[in-house]
Design an enzyme around this catalytic site. Structure first.
Site, PDB file in Angstrom:
ATOM      1  N   LYS A  16       1.320 -12.062  -5.444  1.00 17.39           N
ATOM      2  CA  LYS A  16       0.786 -10.637  -5.489  1.00 17.39           C
ATOM      3  C   LYS A  16       1.102  -9.275  -4.904  1.00 17.39           C
ATOM      4  CE  LYS A  16      -3.675  -8.091  -4.973  1.00 17.39           C
ATOM      5  NZ  LYS A  16      -3.642  -7.392  -6.235  1.00 17.39           N
ATOM      6  N   SER A  72       0.899  -1.453   0.063  1.00 18.00           N
ATOM      7  CA  SER A  72       0.042   0.008   0.239  1.00 18.00           C
ATOM      8  C   SER A  72       1.223   1.056   0.094  1.00 18.00           C
ATOM      9  CB  SER A  72      -0.779  -0.028   1.366  1.00 18.00           C
ATOM     10  OG  SER A  72      -1.733  -1.655   1.440  1.00 18.00           O
ATOM     11  N   GLU A  91      -8.760  -5.720   4.707  1.00 21.82           N
ATOM     12  CA  GLU A  91      -8.138  -6.536   4.356  1.00 21.82           C
ATOM     13  C   GLU A  91      -7.250  -7.742   5.209  1.00 21.82           C
ATOM     14  OE1 GLU A  91      -3.669  -4.488   4.586  1.00 21.82           O
ATOM     15  OE2 GLU A  91      -5.314  -4.064   2.997  1.00 21.82           O
ATOM     16  N   SER A 142     -14.789   0.913  -1.930  1.00 22.17           N
ATOM     17  CA  SER A 142     -13.592   0.777  -2.060  1.00 22.17           C
ATOM     18  C   SER A 142     -12.850   2.128  -1.811  1.00 22.17           C
ATOM     19  CB  SER A 142     -12.362   0.452  -3.101  1.00 22.17           C
ATOM     20  OG  SER A 142     -10.810   0.241  -3.015  1.00 22.17           O
ATOM     21  N   SER A 143     -11.797   2.152  -0.361  1.00 22.17           N
ATOM     22  CA  SER A 143     -11.178   3.605  -0.058  1.00 22.17           C
ATOM     23  C   SER A 143     -10.520   4.267  -1.473  1.00 22.17           C
ATOM     24  CB  SER A 143     -10.425   3.070   1.569  1.00 22.17           C
ATOM     25  OG  SER A 143      -9.510   1.823   0.761  1.00 22.17           O
ATOM     26  N   HIS A 165     -13.894  -7.142  -3.525  1.00 18.96           N
ATOM     27  CA  HIS A 165     -12.176  -7.290  -3.803  1.00 18.96           C
ATOM     28  C   HIS A 165     -11.754  -8.481  -4.756  1.00 18.96           C
ATOM     29  CE1 HIS A 165     -10.439  -5.506  -0.103  1.00 18.96           C
ATOM     30  NE2 HIS A 165     -11.167  -4.828  -0.094  1.00 18.96           N
ATOM     31  N   ARG A 187     -14.280  -6.219 -10.646  1.00 21.90           N
ATOM     32  CA  ARG A 187     -13.422  -5.747 -10.006  1.00 21.90           C
ATOM     33  C   ARG A 187     -14.482  -3.971  -9.813  1.00 21.90           C
ATOM     34  NH1 ARG A 187      -7.764  -5.909  -6.832  1.00 21.90           N
ATOM     35  NH2 ARG A 187      -9.354  -5.063  -5.299  1.00 21.90           N
ATOM     36  N   ARG A 233      -5.190 -13.349  -0.018  1.00 19.06           N
ATOM     37  CA  ARG A 233      -5.370 -13.534   1.100  1.00 19.06           C
ATOM     38  C   ARG A 233      -6.142 -14.442   1.747  1.00 19.06           C
ATOM     39  NH1 ARG A 233      -2.500  -9.194   2.835  1.00 19.06           N
ATOM     40  NH2 ARG A 233      -2.859  -7.212   2.136  1.00 19.06           N
TER      41      ARG A 233
END
Length: 457
Positions: free
Chosen positions: A437, A42, A340, A196-197, A367, A149, A412
């Site tokens: 990823k 991020s 997340e 989504s932010s 996501h 997405r 994840r």
């Protein structure tokens, strides 16, 4: 079971490839390890975007090198940004980015630039505003899973600024072509951030370089993962961008102004540290993460609070190592806005001795896959009773059963499966390579950690 997101993202059926199953290490006793995790994805991709927009070269130490960041670096090169990498003696990578004197607007033959997004949300959402700054003509596409997405809110925001968009398949999603040649100053831009932010962060990162700056408001309704927006705001301020946040936390104003080149060192990815720290509870062992920051804007910083509430002993040493120790129990948790962290947290909840409820995570349906639906399916395989609602998971632990767990091309989900494998013998995880990823070293680091239990046994 609800397997479709309200935002339109579809839950992809798992891929069954006999050669793609990874036998997750099982320990049967406590692991005792100290781990160095790679840098934050991020933060890396935020710094990369801002370096491309800076007025002079920038140096980013401890740059994450993973599929998502390679896609971002490739995108920036398309706009004419110079990129020079150096591998350091400690194995980390330093990247020097030299901004183009003028961001490239099209290919030399006059056709639009082409950006490959892969499955990287930060590329598909953060790069279109960069293209708006360049006033470029750009075609965006990505992996098949990326095409479901949600993208519409950030693209609608760019349209409000004068960008013209055409879609190849579904309006508001990849693939699309953007012509930003007529982007100009406008009044307030309102963006729906419930999905989504990144829709907010994408525009904020480019705001100082847009004509007239940017006045941005979140549309009425929920704002997904506000911690990530706070990270973006603090990153901008760190680099000298003057940004004003409305009293209600739902509006932002940035004046048009250049930012100078900068030098930063990227923190470890605290979200990726989560599965390793959770392993201490799952195996009743101890795990330390090196270089844990005293203060952080990363959502992964919440692991300290979460694991403490679930029964762990947590300490942060003067050597910078955050250590989590199991105490022989895993207590269920009611927790909001895990963002997340939710897949790993849900897996740990499935190993707990009491029920858990995770709320405020509806945006995870949009996501890499519909994570709520995927967790409902996969945790049931190991004996847990899981109910997914629009924005929550209710988890009741059950009999622990060996199972083959699908990853849905979601890093994840893959690491969550690996965590379950430490405590349940016979777990196999499909396509563990999807962890590349954000963390290409995951399978090796995980196996090394698991081996510490065997070495002590």
């Amino acid at each position: 079971m609800n397997t479709a997101s309200a935002s339109g993202s579809q839950h992809h059926p798992p891929q069954h490839n006999a050669e793609n199953w990874w036998p997750a290490p099982y320990t049967g006793t406590g692991v005792h390890a100290t781990v160095t995790v790679p840098a934050s994805k991020s933060l890396t991709n935020r710094y990369l975007i801002l370096a491309a927009l800076a007025s002079s070269p920038s140096t980013i130490h401890n740059t994450l090198i993973s599929r998502d960041t390679e896609l971002m670096l490739g995108a920036l090169e398309k706009f004419g940004v110079g990129i020079d990498r150096t591998e350091q003696p400690d194995g980390s990578t330093t990247v020097v980015l030299t901004p183009a004197s003028e961001l490239k607007r099209a290919e030399s033959d006059g056709t639009e630039l082409t950006i490959e997004c892969g499955l990287a949300g930060t590329v598909m959402r953060f790069v279109p505003p960069l293209a708006a700054v360049a006033k470029a003509r750009v075609h965006f596409d990505g992996d098949p899973a990326a095409r479901v997405r949600p993208m519409a809110p950030v693209l609608n925001g760019l349209q409000a600024l004068g960008a013209r968009l055409s879609y190849g398949q579904t309006p508001g999603m990849l693939p699309f072509t953007m012509d930003a040649s007529e982007v100009q100053s406008t009044g307030e831009v309102v963006v729906d951030a419930s999905g989504s932010s990144q829709f907010i962060s994408a525009l904020l990162l480019a705001g100082h370089a847009l004509p007239g700056g940017l006045r941005l408001r979140a549309a009425p309704g929920p704002v997904a993962s506000p911690d990530h927006i706070a990270m973006t705001v603090e990153t901008l301020r760190e680099l000298g961008v003057a940004i004003t946040v409305d009293d209600d936390g739902r509006g932002w104003q940035i004046a048009e102004a250049p930012i100078a080149g900068f030098t930063v060192t990227v923190e470890p990815d605290l979200s990726n540290a989560g599965p390793f720290l959770a392993a201490a509870l799952a195996t009743n062992g101890s795990v330390g993460i090196r270089f844990w920051p005293e203060k952080t804007t990363q959502v992964g910083g919440k692991w300290v609070q979460i694991l403490s509430q679930m029964g762990a002993e947590v300490s942060h040493g003067t050597d910078g190592v955050l250590t989590v120790r199991g105490t022989g129990k895993i207590t269920g948790i009611n927790y909001a806005d895990a963002s997340e962290l939710a897949p790993t947290l849900a897996a740990l909840c499935a190993l707990a001795d009491s029920p858990s409820k995770l709320t405020g995570i509806g945006h995870l349906r949009g996501h890499e896959t519909d994570r709520l639906a995927a967790l409902e399916i996969e945790l049931a395989k190991i004996g847990a009773s899981v109910t997914a609602t629009d924005d929550a998971l209710e988890i009741i632990p059950g009999v622990r059963t060996r199972a083959d767990l699908n990853s849905y091309e979601d890093h994840r989900m893959a690491t969550a499966g690996a965590l379950l494998g430490l405590a349940i013998k016979g777990i196999r995880v499909e396509n563990i390579a999807t962890t590349a990823k954000t963390m290409p070293q995951f399978p090796e680091l995980w196996t090394q950690m698991a081996k510490t239990a065997k070495d002590r046994g």
